[in-house]
Design a protein around this motif. Sequence first.
Motif, PDB file in Angstrom:
ATOM      1  N   GLU A  83      44.711  -9.021  43.096  1.00  0.00           N
ATOM      2  CA  GLU A  83      44.071  -7.713  43.082  1.00  0.00           C
ATOM      3  C   GLU A  83      44.775  -6.794  44.069  1.00  0.00           C
ATOM      4  O   GLU A  83      45.544  -7.256  44.923  1.00  0.00           O
ATOM      5  N   ILE A  84      44.528  -5.500  43.932  1.00  0.00           N
ATOM      6  CA  ILE A  84      45.046  -4.521  44.884  1.00  0.00           C
ATOM      7  C   ILE A  84      43.901  -3.630  45.348  1.00  0.00           C
ATOM      8  O   ILE A  84      42.908  -3.447  44.641  1.00  0.00           O
ATOM      9  N   ARG A  85      44.044  -3.064  46.541  1.00  0.00           N
ATOM     10  CA  ARG A  85      43.085  -2.098  47.067  1.00  0.00           C
ATOM     11  C   ARG A  85      43.800  -0.754  47.155  1.00  0.00           C
ATOM     12  O   ARG A  85      44.960  -0.685  47.599  1.00  0.00           O
ATOM     13  N   TYR A  86      43.127   0.298  46.745  1.00  0.00           N
ATOM     14  CA  TYR A  86      43.799   1.592  46.661  1.00  0.00           C
ATOM     15  C   TYR A  86      42.826   2.732  46.940  1.00  0.00           C
ATOM     16  O   TYR A  86      41.601   2.568  46.901  1.00  0.00           O
ATOM     17  N   ARG A  87      43.411   3.903  47.214  1.00  0.00           N
ATOM     18  CA  ARG A  87      42.673   5.160  47.344  1.00  0.00           C
ATOM     19  C   ARG A  87      43.308   6.167  46.400  1.00  0.00           C
ATOM     20  O   ARG A  87      44.544   6.234  46.290  1.00  0.00           O
ATOM     21  N   LEU A  88      42.490   6.971  45.756  1.00  0.00           N
ATOM     22  CA  LEU A  88      43.026   8.027  44.901  1.00  0.00           C
ATOM     23  C   LEU A  88      43.552   9.187  45.731  1.00  0.00           C
ATOM     24  O   LEU A  88      44.511   9.859  45.341  1.00  0.00           O
ATOM     25  N   GLN A  89      42.944   9.433  46.874  1.00  0.00           N
ATOM     26  CA  GLN A  89      43.387  10.455  47.827  1.00  0.00           C
ATOM     27  C   GLN A  89      43.355   9.840  49.223  1.00  0.00           C
ATOM     28  O   GLN A  89      42.726   8.797  49.455  1.00  0.00           O
ATOM     29  N   ALA A  90      44.017  10.517  50.162  1.00  0.00           N
ATOM     30  CA  ALA A  90      44.139   9.964  51.511  1.00  0.00           C
ATOM     31  C   ALA A  90      42.784   9.701  52.159  1.00  0.00           C
ATOM     32  O   ALA A  90      42.629   8.731  52.910  1.00  0.00           O
ATOM     33  N   ASN A  91      41.793  10.538  51.872  1.00  0.00           N
ATOM     34  CA  ASN A  91      40.490  10.405  52.514  1.00  0.00           C
ATOM     35  C   ASN A  91      39.402   9.880  51.586  1.00  0.00           C
ATOM     36  O   ASN A  91      38.219   9.899  51.943  1.00  0.00           O
ATOM     37  N   SER A  92      39.770   9.421  50.400  1.00  0.00           N
ATOM     38  CA  SER A  92      38.767   8.941  49.449  1.00  0.00           C
ATOM     39  C   SER A  92      38.404   7.487  49.741  1.00  0.00           C
ATOM     40  O   SER A  92      39.047   6.806  50.540  1.00  0.00           O
ATOM     41  N   ASP A  93      37.364   6.990  49.059  1.00  0.00           N
ATOM     42  CA  ASP A  93      36.900   5.627  49.261  1.00  0.00           C
ATOM     43  C   ASP A  93      37.921   4.610  48.766  1.00  0.00           C
ATOM     44  O   ASP A  93      38.694   4.877  47.831  1.00  0.00           O
ATOM     45  N   ILE A  94      37.903   3.432  49.379  1.00  0.00           N
ATOM     46  CA  ILE A  94      38.778   2.341  48.948  1.00  0.00           C
ATOM     47  C   ILE A  94      38.189   1.667  47.718  1.00  0.00           C
ATOM     48  O   ILE A  94      37.001   1.331  47.683  1.00  0.00           O
ATOM     49  N   GLN A  95      39.033   1.481  46.690  1.00  0.00           N
ATOM     50  CA  GLN A  95      38.607   0.814  45.463  1.00  0.00           C
ATOM     51  C   GLN A  95      39.480  -0.415  45.232  1.00  0.00           C
ATOM     52  O   GLN A  95      40.534  -0.576  45.851  1.00  0.00           O
TER      53      GLN A  95
END
Length: 391
Positions: free
Chosen positions: A50-62
């Motif tokens: 799996e990977i952990r990512y953010r859509l924007q610099a300050n958005s929640d981690i998904q």
Amino acid sequence: MRSIFIILLTLLPLTLPAQIEFQPGYFITESGNRVECLIKNVDWENNPREIRYRLQANSDIQTARVETITEFGIHEFNKYQRATVQLDTSEEKLDRLSFRSEPEFITEQLLLKVLVDGAATLYYYENQYLHRFFFKIGNSDIQPLVYKKYRFQTGNEVGENISFKNLLWLKLQCEDLTKEMFERMRYSKQSLGKIFQKYNACKGEESDKYGYRNIKDMMNLTIRPGIHYSTFDASNVEQQVGSDTTFRLGVELEVVLPVKKNTWSITVEPTYQSFKTNFTTTTQGTIKAVDYSSIDIPIGLRRYFFLGNSSKIFVNAQLYLMSLAIKKELNYPVRTDVKTNASFGIGAGFTYKERISLEARYGFLRGLARHVVGIHTEYQTFGLILGYNLM
């Protein structure tokens, strides 16, 4: 000024990791949509599930799991593709080797690491127990490359199944690849990667490389001119301080270490530098106190912090053990030759597109008359250095 520089340099590594933990990348969903995002780069030693990512610099981690994505990558660093493959689960530890020479396959859905991408693509998979290579040509299915050690039924001898060599010899036919190259080939990233790059070049295609470097890619040769501001402090009966601003020129050989996302390196930088200053004393008037030039050969350790796709900053420390004197005249407090002791230096800088760099460096105190009893001298430098990478 110099004290502030040292304090900032000390605090810099403490503030950067949080800023560069998530790096620009992308993933492709089951439906084929490409999502640009910031991916947490943990420099996976084992292939991720799996990977952990953010859509924007300050958005929640998904979180995105292998079942929901078909590909992901961190720009110019790595690339993974999902595939259902035959994975050889044979043990690799010598004390647990099988008596069977044939691979022990199971069917697995994995995120395979792309090492070389082109007309022929080389993949890699690793977990805590084994490491395996796979490949495909064009749009064909991904096939395993089999290398297996096994034990004979009698005695303690170990055999090798090297069928990966024959398979690649049959599949990667090209006038630039000889039978001897495949016979010498090893089951390693560098050796296999070299063969795949040669094949792709033979087919007139560029090879995109991810996650590993050839030996020459791990080295940088940089021309480094700069400006030194130096001070010399001598004390005996009188205390005098002199300063000089001079040109310096160095040639740095850097070897990037294959650890921690290639963020550590060792440097050696033969450098020409000079220093000249006069003192005005109450007893002798104006005298030429120091006329010193040398080729210093510091050995350094450097740490990089990535800021984006094309830029990074670094901090480094140097140990000055060798110095080849060209001029070494010291007239104050006594008339003698310059003899230096070992010293340290620290620096911080910025690199753009692996080609141009700028560094500020502070050289700690060095004695110039360490062989003269009762004489105390201090020599220190602060410099700005411009670099241009030739490799």
